[in-house]
Enzyme design. Structure first.
Site, PDB file in Angstrom:
ATOM      1  N   GLU A 198     -16.170   6.910   4.271  1.00  0.00           N
ATOM      2  CA  GLU A 198     -15.531   6.291   5.434  1.00  0.00           C
ATOM      3  C   GLU A 198     -15.556   7.241   6.616  1.00  0.00           C
ATOM      4  O   GLU A 198     -15.904   8.413   6.492  1.00  0.00           O
ATOM      5  CB  GLU A 198     -14.102   5.860   5.115  1.00  0.00           C
ATOM      6  CG  GLU A 198     -13.150   6.953   4.732  1.00  0.00           C
ATOM      7  CD  GLU A 198     -11.748   6.417   4.474  1.00  0.00           C
ATOM      8  OE1 GLU A 198     -10.964   6.339   5.441  1.00  0.00           O
ATOM      9  OE2 GLU A 198     -11.436   6.078   3.318  1.00  0.00           O
ATOM     10  N   ARG A 215       0.832  -1.200   0.000  1.00  0.00           N
ATOM     11  CA  ARG A 215       0.000   0.000   0.000  1.00  0.00           C
ATOM     12  C   ARG A 215       0.872   1.256   0.000  1.00  0.00           C
ATOM     13  O   ARG A 215       0.536   2.252  -0.643  1.00  0.00           O
ATOM     14  CB  ARG A 215      -0.953  -0.005   1.198  1.00  0.00           C
ATOM     15  CG  ARG A 215      -1.971   1.126   1.162  1.00  0.00           C
ATOM     16  CD  ARG A 215      -3.044   0.963   2.213  1.00  0.00           C
ATOM     17  NE  ARG A 215      -2.531   1.071   3.579  1.00  0.00           N
ATOM     18  CZ  ARG A 215      -3.282   0.943   4.666  1.00  0.00           C
ATOM     19  NH1 ARG A 215      -4.581   0.696   4.559  1.00  0.00           N
ATOM     20  NH2 ARG A 215      -2.748   1.058   5.874  1.00  0.00           N
ATOM     21  N   LYS A 221      -2.589   6.724   1.571  1.00  0.00           N
ATOM     22  CA  LYS A 221      -2.443   7.131   2.975  1.00  0.00           C
ATOM     23  C   LYS A 221      -1.476   8.315   3.096  1.00  0.00           C
ATOM     24  O   LYS A 221      -0.481   8.277   3.820  1.00  0.00           O
ATOM     25  CB  LYS A 221      -1.983   5.938   3.813  1.00  0.00           C
ATOM     26  CG  LYS A 221      -2.450   6.000   5.270  1.00  0.00           C
ATOM     27  CD  LYS A 221      -2.263   4.671   5.956  1.00  0.00           C
ATOM     28  CE  LYS A 221      -2.611   4.729   7.435  1.00  0.00           C
ATOM     29  NZ  LYS A 221      -4.037   4.974   7.685  1.00  0.00           N
TER      30      LYS A 221
END
Length: 427
Positions: free
Chosen positions: A309, A171, A273
């Protein structure tokens, strides 16, 4: 499991042992019993508590690492590797029964640099402390930075479990490509995590008391004035022992749906992220907490109808035997706990749907829960939308979230067989 000395965390040969000088941090030292013939050379170790010991029977070999010894409290002694079979570790002197989710300085951090050639140098463990950055660094001026989050758990036998670290590594690579940054290989990332965890193993909570939160950072540390990728990058890992993320613990949390401010936009960076994603939610989150809510649930910015989210975790909606969660389409972070819960749910016989989920479905759900590295699985007790509050359950875990939480946490802590092959065991 291959047998070797746990001292390889510091880049030693398998027949070496780490012993303490008289040194303390937060009032406690790492204590490793050594043969009498070496005790005088090591000096006397101070103990702030009666030893809380864990016997480690199995050892795992790891890639050697360089430890920056500038400030190190450790000294090396060559002994037979079999003497480590009775290794004793004294845990740090903190209140393990009342861990929250806050930062606690530990012993070591891991640092690795990358220059203009795009290749990362050999990393090293350094004593934890402040770092130097140019005022013109890319991360400070243009937000060129990413972070990851994963955990280490201590098993009953004293061994340590990492949960899917290679997923975090991959990721980070995806995020680095989006942010025009080089990133460590999966192997470099995982080996760095291993080294950092082993160097700080006295800070891993006893079984059932919490976990060691691991925070890898990737940042543009080189100086740049005009808008451009930084010329140098730093990969850094630090750790902190943690308990529950929300103050409610594992009790249900109360969310408010935000319909004016948005976390991410199509074509933006919501799916990686990057550090800026989290600063952007602070205003809405702070306002929600001031009103007594636990956190904020965001809607899509186009239709203002579909769930995205929570500030730092994914959302799941349960109706009957069907578990629904918003699909990953570039504005939602592909959570590793989210991915794991989907697999666990399917293995438990639930039907899982990744799709657009409306706020109306949310309000009509049987139960709702959040997932994330920090929260693991957190039941939602109520949702407030446009002033209307809808409650779920009887003030505890719903049946579905309880079942999924139980299976996942038992896997993470090594209490059940890992048929998914998700955990990496260190000793």
């Amino acid at each position: 499991m291959e047998s070797s000395s746990s001292a390889v965390m510091a880049g030693l040969q398998p027949n070496s042992l780490i012993c303490p000088f008289a040194s303390s941090r937060n009032g406690c030292t790492l204590f490793l019993p050594i043969p009498n013939s070496f005790s005088s050379a090591a000096g006397q170790s101070r103990h702030c508590l009666p030893p809380l010991s864990l016997k480690l029977q199995k050892q795992t070999a790891f890639t050697p690492y360089h430890v920056n010894q500038t400030d190190s409290p450790f000294k090396l002694f060559s002994v037979s590797s079999h003497t480590l079979s009775n290794e004793t570790i004294q845990l740090a002197d903190i209140d393990w029964d009342n861990l929250g989710f806050g930062f606690c300085p530990t012993d070591y951090m891991y640092v690795m640099k990358c220059g203009r050639d795009g290749n990362f140098s050999k990393g090293e463990l350094q004593r934890f402390g402040n770092i130097e950055l140019s005022p013109s660094s890319g991360v400070l001026n243009y937000g060129q930075g990413l972070f990851e989050g994963l955990k280490a758990y201590r098993k009953q036998d004293g061994n340590i479990l990492l949960f899917r670290p290679e997923e975090n590594a991959m990721r980070m690579q995806v995020g680095a490509e989006r942010m025009c940054m080089p990133s460590p290989s999966v192997q470099q990332f995982v080996e760095a995590v291993k080294a950092t965890v082993l160097a700080n193993k006295r800070w891993i909570p006893p079984p059932g008391k919490g976990s060691l939160y691991i925070r890898p950072l990737l940042m543009g540390s080189g100086a740049v004035l005009g808008l451009a990728p930084a010329p140098e990058y730093t990969f850094l890992i630090y750790v902190s022992p943690v308990g529950n993320y929300f103050k409610e613990g594992i009790a249900p949390i109360n969310l408010v749906v935000e319909h004016e401010l948005h976390r991410a936009t199509p074509g933006g960076t919501g799916g990686v992220k990057t550090i800026g994603n989290y600063a952007a939610v602070l205003k809405a989150q702070s306002a929600a907490k001031a009103k007594g809510y636990s956190d904020v649930l965001y809607l899509d910015c186009v239709h203002k109808r579909y769930l995205e989210e929570v500030s730092s975790c994914n959302i799941f909606v349960v109706k009957g035997n069907v578990i629904s969660t918003p699909a990953i389409k570039g504005t939602i972070l592909p959570g590793i706990t989210r991915k794991s819960i989907i697999d666990v749910a399917q293995s438990q016989g639930f039907q899982v749907e990744e799709r657009l989920v409306t706020v109306e479905e949310l309000l009509d759900a049987d139960e709702v829960f959040c997932t994330g590295t920090a929260v693991v699985v957190s039941p939602v007790g109520s949702i407030t939308y446009l002033g209307k509050r809808v409650s779920y359950g009887e003030g505890g875990f719903g049946a579905v979230s309880q079942q999924l939480y139980s299976v996942l946490t038992q896997l993470q802590m090594g209490l059940i067989a890992d048929k998914m092959n998700w955990t990496l065991e260190l000793s």
